[in-house]
Motif scaffolding. Structure first.
Motif, mmCIF file in Angstrom:
data_model
loop_
_atom_site.group_PDB
_atom_site.id
_atom_site.type_symbol
_atom_site.label_atom_id
_atom_site.label_comp_id
_atom_site.label_asym_id
_atom_site.label_seq_id
_atom_site.Cartn_x
_atom_site.Cartn_y
_atom_site.Cartn_z
ATOM 1 N N ALA A 65 0.277 -3.759 -1.453
ATOM 2 C CA ALA A 65 -0.385 -3.425 -0.008
ATOM 3 C C ALA A 65 -0.870 -4.791 0.621
ATOM 4 C CB ALA A 65 -0.925 -2.201 0.172
ATOM 5 N N TYR A 66 -1.422 -5.653 -0.302
ATOM 6 C CA TYR A 66 -1.888 -6.978 -0.040
ATOM 7 C C TYR A 66 -0.966 -8.155 0.245
ATOM 8 C CZ TYR A 66 -5.574 -3.839 -1.486
ATOM 9 O OH TYR A 66 -6.429 -2.766 -1.774
ATOM 10 N N PHE A 67 -0.881 -8.239 1.372
ATOM 11 C CA PHE A 67 0.027 -9.369 1.888
ATOM 12 C C PHE A 67 -0.436 -9.674 3.094
ATOM 13 C CE2 PHE A 67 2.502 -5.705 3.238
ATOM 14 C CZ PHE A 67 2.814 -5.739 4.656
ATOM 15 N N GLU A 68 0.200 -10.914 3.608
ATOM 16 C CA GLU A 68 -0.247 -11.622 4.883
ATOM 17 C C GLU A 68 1.006 -12.148 5.772
ATOM 18 O OE1 GLU A 68 -3.126 -14.640 5.154
ATOM 19 O OE2 GLU A 68 -4.210 -13.960 3.428
ATOM 20 N N GLY A 69 0.819 -11.745 6.966
ATOM 21 C CA GLY A 69 2.034 -11.937 7.800
ATOM 22 C C GLY A 69 3.354 -11.368 7.455
ATOM 23 N N MET A 70 4.502 -11.391 8.416
ATOM 24 C CA MET A 70 5.586 -10.712 8.213
ATOM 25 C C MET A 70 6.602 -11.730 8.886
ATOM 26 S SD MET A 70 5.669 -6.569 8.384
ATOM 27 C CE MET A 70 4.350 -6.626 9.713
ATOM 28 N N ILE A 71 7.897 -11.886 8.335
ATOM 29 C CA ILE A 71 8.829 -12.705 8.675
ATOM 30 C C ILE A 71 10.186 -11.918 9.150
ATOM 31 C CG2 ILE A 71 10.602 -14.511 8.267
ATOM 32 C CD1 ILE A 71 8.257 -15.699 6.526
ATOM 33 N N ALA A 72 10.854 -11.930 10.175
ATOM 34 C CA ALA A 72 11.844 -11.320 10.384
ATOM 35 C C ALA A 72 13.093 -12.031 9.983
ATOM 36 C CB ALA A 72 11.951 -10.467 11.652
ATOM 37 N N MET A 73 13.795 -11.935 8.926
ATOM 38 C CA MET A 73 14.862 -12.836 8.608
ATOM 39 C C MET A 73 16.272 -12.376 8.993
ATOM 40 S SD MET A 73 15.357 -14.912 5.210
ATOM 41 C CE MET A 73 15.723 -13.738 4.411
ATOM 42 N N MET A 74 16.850 -12.803 9.786
ATOM 43 C CA MET A 74 18.398 -12.279 10.082
ATOM 44 C C MET A 74 19.672 -13.331 9.361
ATOM 45 S SD MET A 74 17.177 -9.807 11.619
ATOM 46 C CE MET A 74 18.814 -9.034 12.213
ATOM 47 N N GLN A 75 19.386 -14.493 9.425
ATOM 48 C CA GLN A 75 20.351 -15.333 8.811
ATOM 49 C C GLN A 75 19.697 -16.054 7.834
ATOM 50 O OE1 GLN A 75 21.499 -17.015 12.706
ATOM 51 N NE2 GLN A 75 23.315 -15.603 12.768
ATOM 52 N N PRO A 76 19.516 -15.755 6.469
ATOM 53 C CA PRO A 76 18.953 -16.555 5.488
ATOM 54 C C PRO A 76 19.568 -17.809 5.345
ATOM 55 C CG PRO A 76 19.565 -14.278 4.787
ATOM 56 C CD PRO A 76 20.057 -14.426 6.124
ATOM 57 N N ARG A 77 20.611 -18.059 5.248
ATOM 58 C CA ARG A 77 21.100 -19.474 4.976
ATOM 59 C C ARG A 77 20.972 -20.466 6.181
ATOM 60 N NH1 ARG A 77 26.236 -16.546 2.396
ATOM 61 N NH2 ARG A 77 25.394 -16.472 0.256
ATOM 62 N N GLU A 78 20.736 -19.880 7.280
ATOM 63 C CA GLU A 78 20.567 -20.963 8.314
ATOM 64 C C GLU A 78 19.175 -20.865 9.014
ATOM 65 O OE1 GLU A 78 23.388 -19.212 11.282
ATOM 66 O OE2 GLU A 78 24.941 -19.358 9.829
ATOM 67 N N SER A 79 18.253 -20.233 8.332
ATOM 68 C CA SER A 79 16.830 -20.277 8.890
ATOM 69 C C SER A 79 15.937 -21.348 8.359
ATOM 70 C CB SER A 79 16.395 -18.589 8.512
ATOM 71 O OG SER A 79 14.874 -18.770 8.659
ATOM 72 N N TRP A 80 15.329 -21.973 8.957
ATOM 73 C CA TRP A 80 14.503 -22.949 8.377
ATOM 74 C C TRP A 80 13.170 -22.336 7.673
ATOM 75 C CZ3 TRP A 80 9.278 -23.164 9.591
ATOM 76 C CH2 TRP A 80 8.847 -22.747 10.817
ATOM 77 N N VAL A 81 12.760 -21.006 8.277
ATOM 78 C CA VAL A 81 11.572 -20.430 7.607
ATOM 79 C C VAL A 81 11.959 -19.867 6.301
ATOM 80 C CG1 VAL A 81 10.166 -18.448 7.784
ATOM 81 C CG2 VAL A 81 10.679 -19.850 9.967
ATOM 82 N N ALA A 82 13.165 -19.377 6.110
ATOM 83 C CA ALA A 82 13.751 -18.987 4.725
ATOM 84 C C ALA A 82 13.888 -20.055 3.899
ATOM 85 C CB ALA A 82 15.180 -18.159 5.127
ATOM 86 N N LYS A 83 14.316 -21.274 4.269
ATOM 87 C CA LYS A 83 14.248 -22.435 3.513
ATOM 88 C C LYS A 83 12.677 -22.620 3.010
ATOM 89 C CE LYS A 83 18.320 -24.084 5.196
ATOM 90 N NZ LYS A 83 18.914 -24.868 6.115
ATOM 91 N N TRP A 84 11.824 -22.603 3.803
ATOM 92 C CA TRP A 84 10.464 -22.810 3.719
ATOM 93 C C TRP A 84 9.647 -22.047 2.641
ATOM 94 C CZ3 TRP A 84 6.386 -19.705 6.402
ATOM 95 C CH2 TRP A 84 5.023 -20.234 6.075
ATOM 96 N N ARG A 85 10.014 -20.615 2.877
ATOM 97 C CA ARG A 85 9.467 -19.552 2.047
ATOM 98 C C ARG A 85 10.432 -19.477 0.849
ATOM 99 N NH1 ARG A 85 5.864 -18.145 0.531
ATOM 100 N NH2 ARG A 85 6.372 -16.013 0.154
ATOM 101 N N ARG A 86 11.544 -20.277 0.568
ATOM 102 C CA ARG A 86 12.554 -20.077 -0.511
ATOM 103 C C ARG A 86 13.105 -18.666 -0.613
ATOM 104 N NH1 ARG A 86 7.887 -23.282 -3.251
ATOM 105 N NH2 ARG A 86 8.576 -25.445 -2.930
ATOM 106 N N ILE A 87 13.344 -18.080 0.529
ATOM 107 C CA ILE A 87 13.995 -17.006 0.461
ATOM 108 C C ILE A 87 15.560 -16.906 1.056
ATOM 109 C CG2 ILE A 87 11.981 -15.430 0.117
ATOM 110 C CD1 ILE A 87 11.955 -15.051 3.187
#
Length: 121
Positions: A65-87
């Protein structure tokens, strides 16, 4: 571990979106965010090898239950945030920005035996 964005037989493949902000938890392996009930009912969409479905102890051991922030990832292969978080190879869904917690030694060994890597933030 990761799935394609579209499964021809079942349609779009994505993680269940949390239906409430109560009892949110993040998977300590992939950082997927769902409610405790959602992890219990359907497990982790990325870490199926953890067998969380219908296993309360496994949900408790593998999520936090201990986590910070949330990312809504819709297009994993095209998302710079997904690359940054390695997801970028994970299913679309809601992910924690950072997760606090540590898996038990038994779970770490289980992951190692199943050729899955586990890195803490």
């Amino acid at each position: 571990m990761a799935r394609d964005e579209y499964d021809e037989d079942a349609g779009p493949v994505h993680a269940e979106i949390p239906t409430t902000f109560r009892e949110l938890r993040a998977c300590m392996v992939c950082s997927l965010v769902k409610t405790y009930s959602q992890f219990y009912e359907s497990g982790c969409d990325n870490c199926t090898v953890l067998n969380m479905q219908d296993n309360r102890q496994r949900v408790t051991d593998c999520t936090t239950a201990y986590f910070e922030g949330m990312i809504a990832m819709m297009q994993p292969r095209e998302s710079w945030v997904a690359k940054w978080r390695r997801i970028g190879r994970h299913v679309p869904g809601i992910y924690a920005v950072s997760v606090t917690g540590e898996l038990t030694e038994n779970i770490k060994k289980y992951l190692e035996d199943n050729n899955m890597t586990y890195c803490q933030d």
